[in-house]
Design an enzyme around this catalytic site. Structure first.
Site, PDB file in Angstrom:
ATOM      1  N   LYS A  83      32.697  22.544  52.860  1.00 23.50           N
ATOM      2  CA  LYS A  83      32.495  22.624  52.296  1.00 23.50           C
ATOM      3  C   LYS A  83      32.075  24.178  51.577  1.00 23.50           C
ATOM      4  CE  LYS A  83      30.312  18.993  48.622  1.00 23.50           C
ATOM      5  NZ  LYS A  83      29.446  18.165  48.697  1.00 23.50           N
ATOM      6  N   VAL A  84      32.815  24.860  50.419  1.00 26.52           N
ATOM      7  CA  VAL A  84      32.115  25.959  50.154  1.00 26.52           C
ATOM      8  C   VAL A  84      31.697  26.211  48.476  1.00 26.52           C
ATOM      9  CG1 VAL A  84      33.813  27.849  49.852  1.00 26.52           C
ATOM     10  CG2 VAL A  84      34.399  26.591  51.782  1.00 26.52           C
TER      11      VAL A  84
END
Ligand code: G3P
Length: 220
Positions: A83-84
């Site tokens: 998750k960025v």
């Protein structure tokens, strides 16, 4: 539409997974903090329970830091998704990670332009936060509609995860719009099962069954 649980609470995940209706999990640092568990241990336990994708988020600010974190997370389990955050650095990291075969979920998406960029960067998932938009008097679900329209027009493969879900209505609207995934807190997942008329109907059937039984006994 796939349903993910938006939680890092392992006990709740284990119990709700028994329904067979949980397709994946999304976590973030806040949810890990709330679960009160060590990050790696919690994620590995979750990945054993749920076979679908499990989003894991770090706190890196530069693309380099994010790539480094994501490579570590990806070793924890094969189903881990990095998750960025939706920043220029985040999207640089997405390019690198997706090329390496580490799927990315671009999080904190609040505009169609951001979603367009996330897709162009090659992200596997983009997460518009609908509840937080509603909180500031914007229409969260309208954003989802716009993103789906753009992705459809250009044939992007990026899947839309409707996130920051606050009510069953968000889930129904997501399904009507053709969103790929809705990630829901456990409490909202529970609410999806119930309707007062279902409860009333069950109660009535049980009462009538008992009445019929005692009437039959009395005739004997
Ligand atoms: O998946 C995103 C979610 O965890 C954020 O939800 O309720 O904090 O806006 P919320």
């Amino acid at each position: 539409m796939k349903i993910f649980l938006d939680t890092a609470d392992v006990d709740k995940i284990r119990s709700l997974a028994e329904t067979g209706l949980v397709d994946g999990i999304t976590t973030n640092p806040t949810l890990i903090m709330k679960a009160g568990r060590e990050h790696k241990q919690a994620i590995q336990e979750i990945c054993k329970i749920i076979k679908g994708p499990v989003s894991v988020e770090g706190i890196g600010e530069t693309a380099e830091e994010m790539v480094k974190d994501a490579r570590v997370f990806a070793k924890w389990a094969p189903s881990v998704v990095a998750k960025v955050p939706m920043t220029a650095e985040g999207l640089k990291a997405v390019r690198v990670l997706e090329k390496e075969g580490i799927p990315c979920n671009v999080t904190l998406v609040f505009s169609p332009a951001q979603a367009l960029l996330a897709a162009k960067a090659g992200a596997s998932y983009a997460s518009p936060f609908v509840g937080r938009l509603d909180d500031v008097s914007e229409r969260g679900m309208h954003l989802v509609e716009e993103i789906l329209q753009i992705y459809e027009l250009y044939g992007f493969k990026t899947q839309v995860i409707v996130a920051s879900v606050r009510s069953p209505m968000h889930v129904t609207q997501a399904a009507k719009m053709g969103a790929h995934i809705a990630t829901v807190p456990p409490e909202i997942f529970g609410k999806l099962f119930s309707h007062p008329l279902t409860d009333k109907g069950i109660q009535q059937f049980v009462e009538d069954y008992k009445k019929a039984e005692s009437a039959a006994k009395a005739k004997k």
